[in-house]
Design a protein around this motif. Structure first.
Motif, PDB file in Angstrom:
ATOM      1  N   LYS A 427       0.839  -1.211   0.000  1.00  0.00           N
ATOM      2  CA  LYS A 427       0.000   0.000   0.000  1.00  0.00           C
ATOM      3  C   LYS A 427       0.868   1.254   0.000  1.00  0.00           C
ATOM      4  O   LYS A 427       0.565   2.244  -0.652  1.00  0.00           O
ATOM      5  N   GLY A 428       1.931   1.194   0.764  1.00  0.00           N
ATOM      6  CA  GLY A 428       2.835   2.333   0.770  1.00  0.00           C
ATOM      7  C   GLY A 428       3.425   2.570  -0.610  1.00  0.00           C
ATOM      8  O   GLY A 428       3.584   3.704  -1.053  1.00  0.00           O
ATOM      9  N   LEU A 429       3.728   1.480  -1.288  1.00  0.00           N
ATOM     10  CA  LEU A 429       4.307   1.627  -2.618  1.00  0.00           C
ATOM     11  C   LEU A 429       3.284   2.164  -3.607  1.00  0.00           C
ATOM     12  O   LEU A 429       3.639   2.853  -4.567  1.00  0.00           O
ATOM     13  N   GLU A 430       2.033   1.848  -3.387  1.00  0.00           N
ATOM     14  CA  GLU A 430       1.006   2.471  -4.240  1.00  0.00           C
ATOM     15  C   GLU A 430       1.072   3.975  -4.101  1.00  0.00           C
ATOM     16  O   GLU A 430       0.940   4.716  -5.070  1.00  0.00           O
ATOM     17  N   SER A 461       3.205  -6.860  -6.224  1.00  0.00           N
ATOM     18  CA  SER A 461       2.199  -5.868  -6.605  1.00  0.00           C
ATOM     19  C   SER A 461       2.639  -4.459  -6.230  1.00  0.00           C
ATOM     20  O   SER A 461       2.337  -3.491  -6.935  1.00  0.00           O
ATOM     21  N   GLY A 462       3.381  -4.337  -5.137  1.00  0.00           N
ATOM     22  CA  GLY A 462       3.903  -3.016  -4.800  1.00  0.00           C
ATOM     23  C   GLY A 462       4.837  -2.507  -5.878  1.00  0.00           C
ATOM     24  O   GLY A 462       4.791  -1.342  -6.276  1.00  0.00           O
ATOM     25  N   PHE A 463       5.676  -3.377  -6.355  1.00  0.00           N
ATOM     26  CA  PHE A 463       6.633  -2.998  -7.378  1.00  0.00           C
ATOM     27  C   PHE A 463       5.900  -2.569  -8.648  1.00  0.00           C
ATOM     28  O   PHE A 463       6.238  -1.576  -9.293  1.00  0.00           O
ATOM     29  N   LEU A 477      16.424  -1.166  -6.337  1.00  0.00           N
ATOM     30  CA  LEU A 477      16.914  -2.241  -5.481  1.00  0.00           C
ATOM     31  C   LEU A 477      15.710  -2.690  -4.670  1.00  0.00           C
ATOM     32  O   LEU A 477      15.122  -1.884  -3.942  1.00  0.00           O
ATOM     33  N   TYR A 478      15.336  -3.930  -4.808  1.00  0.00           N
ATOM     34  CA  TYR A 478      14.043  -4.367  -4.257  1.00  0.00           C
ATOM     35  C   TYR A 478      14.207  -5.695  -3.553  1.00  0.00           C
ATOM     36  O   TYR A 478      14.541  -6.698  -4.181  1.00  0.00           O
ATOM     37  N   PHE A 479      13.937  -5.716  -2.261  1.00  0.00           N
ATOM     38  CA  PHE A 479      13.963  -6.956  -1.492  1.00  0.00           C
ATOM     39  C   PHE A 479      12.527  -7.403  -1.262  1.00  0.00           C
ATOM     40  O   PHE A 479      11.723  -6.646  -0.744  1.00  0.00           O
ATOM     41  N   CYS A 480      12.243  -8.645  -1.620  1.00  0.00           N
ATOM     42  CA  CYS A 480      10.875  -9.110  -1.434  1.00  0.00           C
ATOM     43  C   CYS A 480      10.902 -10.601  -1.146  1.00  0.00           C
ATOM     44  O   CYS A 480      11.950 -11.243  -1.241  1.00  0.00           O
ATOM     45  N   ARG A 481       9.741 -11.120  -0.821  1.00  0.00           N
ATOM     46  CA  ARG A 481       9.682 -12.557  -0.552  1.00  0.00           C
ATOM     47  C   ARG A 481       8.899 -13.309  -1.597  1.00  0.00           C
ATOM     48  O   ARG A 481       8.816 -14.530  -1.545  1.00  0.00           O
ATOM     49  N   GLN A 482       8.301 -12.601  -2.509  1.00  0.00           N
ATOM     50  CA  GLN A 482       7.621 -13.307  -3.579  1.00  0.00           C
ATOM     51  C   GLN A 482       7.607 -12.424  -4.812  1.00  0.00           C
ATOM     52  O   GLN A 482       7.567 -11.201  -4.729  1.00  0.00           O
ATOM     53  N   MET A 483       7.620 -13.096  -5.952  1.00  0.00           N
ATOM     54  CA  MET A 483       7.646 -12.355  -7.216  1.00  0.00           C
ATOM     55  C   MET A 483       7.096 -13.265  -8.297  1.00  0.00           C
ATOM     56  O   MET A 483       7.100 -14.487  -8.159  1.00  0.00           O
ATOM     57  N   THR A 484       6.594 -12.633  -9.354  1.00  0.00           N
ATOM     58  CA  THR A 484       6.127 -13.424 -10.490  1.00  0.00           C
ATOM     59  C   THR A 484       6.773 -12.915 -11.767  1.00  0.00           C
ATOM     60  O   THR A 484       7.177 -11.758 -11.868  1.00  0.00           O
ATOM     61  N   ASN A 485       6.814 -13.803 -12.736  1.00  0.00           N
ATOM     62  CA  ASN A 485       7.361 -13.413 -14.033  1.00  0.00           C
ATOM     63  C   ASN A 485       6.500 -12.342 -14.688  1.00  0.00           C
ATOM     64  O   ASN A 485       7.007 -11.395 -15.282  1.00  0.00           O
ATOM     65  N   ALA A 487       4.681 -10.091 -13.334  1.00  0.00           N
ATOM     66  CA  ALA A 487       4.853  -8.771 -12.721  1.00  0.00           C
ATOM     67  C   ALA A 487       6.104  -8.098 -13.252  1.00  0.00           C
ATOM     68  O   ALA A 487       6.096  -6.917 -13.610  1.00  0.00           O
ATOM     69  N   VAL A 488       7.177  -8.828 -13.313  1.00  0.00           N
ATOM     70  CA  VAL A 488       8.420  -8.213 -13.777  1.00  0.00           C
ATOM     71  C   VAL A 488       8.307  -7.813 -15.236  1.00  0.00           C
ATOM     72  O   VAL A 488       8.829  -6.777 -15.660  1.00  0.00           O
ATOM     73  N   ALA A 489       7.604  -8.615 -16.000  1.00  0.00           N
ATOM     74  CA  ALA A 489       7.418  -8.248 -17.405  1.00  0.00           C
ATOM     75  C   ALA A 489       6.652  -6.928 -17.506  1.00  0.00           C
ATOM     76  O   ALA A 489       6.992  -6.053 -18.315  1.00  0.00           O
ATOM     77  N   THR A 490       5.637  -6.798 -16.677  1.00  0.00           N
ATOM     78  CA  THR A 490       4.872  -5.541 -16.668  1.00  0.00           C
ATOM     79  C   THR A 490       5.759  -4.382 -16.263  1.00  0.00           C
ATOM     80  O   THR A 490       5.719  -3.295 -16.853  1.00  0.00           O
ATOM     81  N   ILE A 491       6.546  -4.620 -15.249  1.00  0.00           N
ATOM     82  CA  ILE A 491       7.429  -3.556 -14.770  1.00  0.00           C
ATOM     83  C   ILE A 491       8.386  -3.120 -15.868  1.00  0.00           C
ATOM     84  O   ILE A 491       8.632  -1.924 -16.073  1.00  0.00           O
ATOM     85  N   ALA A 492       8.907  -4.090 -16.589  1.00  0.00           N
ATOM     86  CA  ALA A 492       9.843  -3.747 -17.662  1.00  0.00           C
ATOM     87  C   ALA A 492       9.145  -2.912 -18.731  1.00  0.00           C
ATOM     88  O   ALA A 492       9.708  -1.948 -19.255  1.00  0.00           O
ATOM     89  N   GLN A 493       7.917  -3.275 -19.042  1.00  0.00           N
ATOM     90  CA  GLN A 493       7.169  -2.496 -20.021  1.00  0.00           C
ATOM     91  C   GLN A 493       6.928  -1.070 -19.549  1.00  0.00           C
ATOM     92  O   GLN A 493       7.026  -0.120 -20.318  1.00  0.00           O
ATOM     93  N   ASN A 494       6.641  -0.954 -18.256  1.00  0.00           N
ATOM     94  CA  ASN A 494       6.333   0.378 -17.733  1.00  0.00           C
ATOM     95  C   ASN A 494       7.563   1.253 -17.616  1.00  0.00           C
ATOM     96  O   ASN A 494       7.487   2.470 -17.726  1.00  0.00           O
ATOM     97  N   CYS A 495       8.682   0.642 -17.346  1.00  0.00           N
ATOM     98  CA  CYS A 495       9.909   1.409 -17.085  1.00  0.00           C
ATOM     99  C   CYS A 495      11.039   0.892 -17.952  1.00  0.00           C
ATOM    100  O   CYS A 495      11.929   0.185 -17.471  1.00  0.00           O
ATOM    101  N   PRO A 496      11.045   1.246 -19.204  1.00  0.00           N
ATOM    102  CA  PRO A 496      12.068   0.702 -20.090  1.00  0.00           C
ATOM    103  C   PRO A 496      13.441   1.324 -19.927  1.00  0.00           C
ATOM    104  O   PRO A 496      14.391   0.896 -20.561  1.00  0.00           O
ATOM    105  N   ASP A 497      13.534   2.323 -19.040  1.00  0.00           N
ATOM    106  CA  ASP A 497      14.804   3.029 -18.940  1.00  0.00           C
ATOM    107  C   ASP A 497      15.725   2.505 -17.855  1.00  0.00           C
ATOM    108  O   ASP A 497      16.691   3.168 -17.495  1.00  0.00           O
TER     109      ASP A 497
END
Lengths: 671, 268
Positions: A427-430, A461-463, A477-485, A487-497
């Motif tokens: 929620k904070g990351l939102e 989801s925060g990321f 730099l992101y420390f987490c305990r769970q992640m999905t492929n 999500a990261v694909a979405t993140i890459a699309q959103n932030c290509p830089d």
């Protein structure tokens, strides 16, 4: 025109000679390129992307970081005469071509050339400059004031002093990065004293010293303080071996000190008296950072120091400084640009919070805020007046919750860099995503990294929320305990830089928690989409496919950190073959063996270093590597326990012109 | 090899017998397949979350890395021996001496022993300074649902209310939060407005102001049985000594009110 055509021919000849050299992979140094001496050309050398130029360009880049000086140095020393003659030949061609014999651009008087080159700051430009020709090489070395040495063992202080006679500022890095995480035993080395000893005669006017991961003793600090009379700036990051007594020496003897920056060192904190050692006559301080020291300093001494140093622009105090005291300090230095607070709450309420309301209202230049230890919603609002101007907010020591963060960030529209603890949750990351559209850097640290039970912290989801709201993100730099492929694909699309992508899924080898697949596609998405990627740290369950992606797509990658990943030697081979710009490779606990290690035989000299620990490498392979590449130091760290003597558990390989270490402790074998 | 020590450190005590039975040296890559099978069996007891049933299909892929991690962990431990300090284990158990605590008694992170699950040297990759600092920070961070164990329920009575309430003092971090919570809880009973005006921040004087404004006084009974005014002592001390709370209204408040008025006047 005739002259131009002739010149072009000369260049071609040299270039093709280059490629011949490159392809034969001889260890000879390339001849000087005989390029026309114009600045444009220099730039094009540097920016040339052609594969043929590649290894040569490495050499150029090399020189600026003195960890690269070596290879050009060594070649110079051994083959300088060849070079000179080659150059003379080219020179004479030009002279002949130059029918009038008039002074071309190559005939600048040295002083003018030096003056011009003195304005060149960038390391890369400087290294390109020094390879143009002998005159430029000399002009560059005389005009250089700052040298950056990325690996203190890649070159010796004598070599540096011999080449650059007029250095005023030195940056030195020592131990391999994994020493930050206790993977390197103490007494490994990286002692700064040999450097100081040489510098005391070569650079008596040394002004700045910045050390990272070096071993520094109190005696060295005292030596520094006493021998270098104009010394101004000391920065120690992640160093160890000294105590506050050493700081006393610095405070006492450095009459012109402008900067004292002590960060996160393994220091023996014997008390805060060092601060009181600053003489009353010292008024030059601009940067003072003692946030990571634990002992209480004399507030009186600090207040007086801050009052008389009118140029102070960076002040980071430690946790013992209370809010009251901070307010007093701020009243003396409203010109501050960067502030690290002490503890940000009061237990014994001496007055209403409104008393602090104006603490920041006079700080019109404040752009960085850190510290904020123990900040609670009661006191956080005190910083609101300063938030609108902040570009960097470091909350990584404040255990904030999502609503607290949200309230705070709604005031921080200009943020470019934000460091957080994962107590803020998704929620904070939102809130980050919605409040900080200009955000370029985000670091989320775990509040409780070792407790496996806790299911708090941040998730994918925060990321994703941040990536949606902050398209300019380039450093994460992101420390987490769970992640999905996905999500990261979405993140890459959103932030290509992205230029720096460091994802730490804290459980080693954890797959995508939804699909149970390896995280290969996640990092594949990152390297495919983010073409500017320079630094990558991977985690989670990863097969060789990840490395295939990296080798294929991450063409600008310079630093790669790998842990608990990969399935076979192929993984490492992909990376070594594919990532042309790779400089630092650090690997731990991966199934890479001798074949992988040796596949990089021809590559390691173009890199700063390679670290491999807890992999499948044997001593024999290391010996082969050491034998084939005499300009690499291949160091193996032995365990004290028996273990298998044929296994090389910790291998550290780096290029050097200084030869094997002379100060290696008994557990370090240089092969 | 001194296995027992290492097992304690790594927490592989369950796996130890299986491991020994597999015999093969962990460090030889030819035995990888052997190790994979035995490691599969021991996977759960290695205890890294995220392994276990969900990952069995990838066990072969990861088996060798698990093996490596184990060997890495072992070596890490010997490094701890060499290194003498700063290991994870040492941090969790002894820890954070340099940090001077002016605050109240803080339970060290060390009092929560490292979980029985495996901890790898140098993982997650966090610098020692941060590790040490967070270890002292954590006991303060009151995530409401953190299982820090104890709750501290105290009765809250309000004069004239038909029934009492109970609240858990541990979930609040300071007086401001307590006052807000009490307002919400007892809003149905109060005359007039007890809500906060949205000032920059609540503190004790505001709290008292509000309650005074509605003729309420918040008091608590301490360990000695005395009724004290809430807000005088540091929060930590307060929750240590508070046995029950009472919101005093009406005529009883008047006796205390003049003192409050004076305090308010001196502040304003």
């Amino acid at each position: 025109m005739n002259p131009h055509r002739k010149r072009a021919k000369t260049v071609d000849r040299v270039d093709s000679a280059d490629s011949a050299l490159v392809s034969s992979e001889s260890t000879q140094m390339r001849p000087f390129p005989s390029k026309p001496l114009s600045v444009d050309r220099v730039k094009s050398v540097e920016s040339s992307e052609s594969g043929r130029m590649r290894p040569f360009k490495d050499k150029i880049l090399f020189v600026d970081r003195v960890d690269s000086v070596e290879s050009s140095e060594s070649s110079r020393t051994s083959q300088f005469s060849d070079k000179i003659s080659g150059f003379d030949r080219a020179d004479s061609v030009e002279a002949r071509v130059d029918s009038a014999g008039s002074t071309r651009m190559s005939r600048f008087p040295d002083e003018v050339l030096e003056r011009v080159l003195a304005l060149v700051d960038s390391h890369k430009d400087r290294s390109a400059v020094s390879l143009v020709c002998k005159e430029w090489y000399n002009a560059e070395r005389w005009s250089r004031r700052h040298v950056f040495i990325g690996n203190c063992y890649s070159v010796s202080p004598e070599i540096v002093a011999a080449r650059f006679p007029r250095i005023r500022s030195v940056t030195l890095k020592g131990k391999p990065r994994f020493s930050d995480f206790n993977l390197v035993p103490e007494d490994w080395g990286a002692d700064v004293q040999p450097w100081l000893s040489v510098f005391s005669t070569a650079y008596p006017f040394l002004e700045e010293l910045r050390l990272k991961r070096m071993a520094v003793t109190d005696e060295s600090l005292e030596f520094l303080a006493k021998k270098f009379h104009g010394f101004k700036a000391l920065s120690l990051l992640s160093c160890d071996g000294f105590s506050t007594d050493g700081l006393k020496a610095i405070a006492t003897h450095c009459k012109n000190l402008t900067e004292l920056d002590i960060q996160e060192n393994g220091i023996d904190d014997l008390g805060g008296h060092w601060l009181s050692c600053f003489p009353d006559s010292l008024t030059s301080l601009e940067i003072l950072n003692f946030a990571s020291l634990n002992s209480e300093v004399s507030f009186d001494a600090l207040e007086k120091l801050v009052s008389r140093c009118k140029s102070l622009r960076v002040l980071k105090v430690n946790r013992n400084i209370s809010l009251d005291q901070l307010q007093k300090l701020l009243s003396h230095c409203p010109q501050l640009m960067e502030l690290g607070t002490g503890t940000f709450m009061q237990e014994l309420i001496s007055g209403p919070v409104t008393e602090f309301k104006n603490m920041f209202s006079n700080c019109r230049n404040l752009i960085t805020l850190s510290g904020l230890w123990d900040a609670t919603p009661l006191y956080l609002p005190v910083i609101y007046p300063a938030c609108a101007r902040l570009t960097f907010l470091n909350l990584s020591y404040a255990t904030l919750r999502s609503d607290e963060l949200s309230n705070l960030l709604s005031h921080c529209k200009s943020l470019r860099r934000l460091w957080l603890l994962d107590t803020v949750g998704d929620k904070g990351l939102e809130a980050v995503g919605s409040c900080c559209p200009l955000l370029e850097e985000l670091r989320v640290f775990p509040a409780d990294p070792f407790d496996q039970e806790i299911l708090l912290g941040v998730t994918e989801s925060g990321f994703v929320s941040v990536s949606r709201g902050c398209p300019k993100l380039r450093y994460v730099l992101y420390f987490c305990r769970q992640m999905t492929n996905a999500a990261v694909a979405t993140i890459a699309q959103n932030c290509p830089d992205f230029t720096h992508f460091r994802l730490c899924i804290m459980n080693p080898g954890q797959p995508d928690y939804l699909t149970k697949e390896p995280m290969d596609e996640a990092f594949g998405a990152i390297v495919k989409t983010c073409t500017k990627l320079q630094r990558l740290a991977i985690s989670g369950l990863l097969t060789d496919r990840t490395f295939e992606y990296i080798g294929k797509y991450a063409k600008n990658l310079e630093t790669l950190s790998v842990a608990f990943a990969g399935s076979s030697d192929l993984g490492m081979e992909y990376v070594l073959q594919g990532c042309q710009k790779l400089r630092k490779l650090e690997i731990r606990d991966c199934p890479f063996g001798n074949a992988a290690l040796l596949s990089g035989l021809t590559k390691y000299e173009s890199m700063r270093s390679l670290w491999m620990s807890a992999c499948n490498v044997t001593m024999n392979a290391c010996r082969v590597l050491a034998k084939e590449r005499p300009r690499l130091n291949v160091e193996v760290m032995r365990d004290e326990e028996g273990g298998d003597d044929s296994q090389a558990n910790k291998v550290y390989v780096y290029r050097t012109v200084a030869g094997p270490r002379k100060d290696a402790p008994p557990f370090v074998l240089t092969l | 090899m001194s296995m027992p020590l290492e097992h304690d450190y790594i927490g592989l005590s369950d796996a130890s017998s299986l491991e020994r039975s597999s015999v093969s040296s962990n460090t030889s890559s030819e035995d990888a397949t052997n190790n994979v099978f035995t490691l599969k069996a021991t996977e759960l007891s290695l205890g890294l979350p995220g392994f276990g049933k969900n990952c069995e299909e990838h066990a072969t892929n990861f088996g060798s890395t698990v093996k490596n991690y184990m060997s890495g962990a072992k070596r890490g431990f010997s490094d701890v021996n060499i290194g003498k300090n700063k290991s994870q284990q040492l941090i969790s158990s002894s820890d954070v001496k340099p940090v001077e605590e002016k605050k109240g008694p803080v339970s060290e992170k060390g009092s929560v022993p490292p979980s029985a699950k495996a901890q790898v040297v140098g993982w997650p990759p966090i610098r020692s300074f941060r590790k040490n600092t967070m270890a002292t920070n954590l006991p303060k961070s009151a995530e409401g649902n953190l299982g820090s164990g104890e709750c501290l329920y105290v009765k809250v009575s309000m004069d004239g209310a038909p029934y009492l309430r109970k609240i858990d003092l541990k979930i609040y971090r300071n007086y401001a939060e307590l006052s807000k919570a009490l307002e919400k809880m007892f809003s149905c009973f109060t005359l007039g407005q007890c809500t906060s005006n949205g000032q920059e921040g609540l503190n004790e004087s505001n709290l008292k102001d509000h309650l005074h404004g509605s003729e309420c006084v918040l008091t608590y009974e301490d360990k000695d049985g005395d009724w004290m005014l809430v807000g005088d002592v540091p929060w930590e001390m307060f929750i240590d000594s508070c046995k029950r709370l009472r919101i005093t209204k009406g005529s009883e408040a008047i006796g205390l009110a003049p003192r409050l008025m004076d305090k308010c006047k001196s502040r304003n």
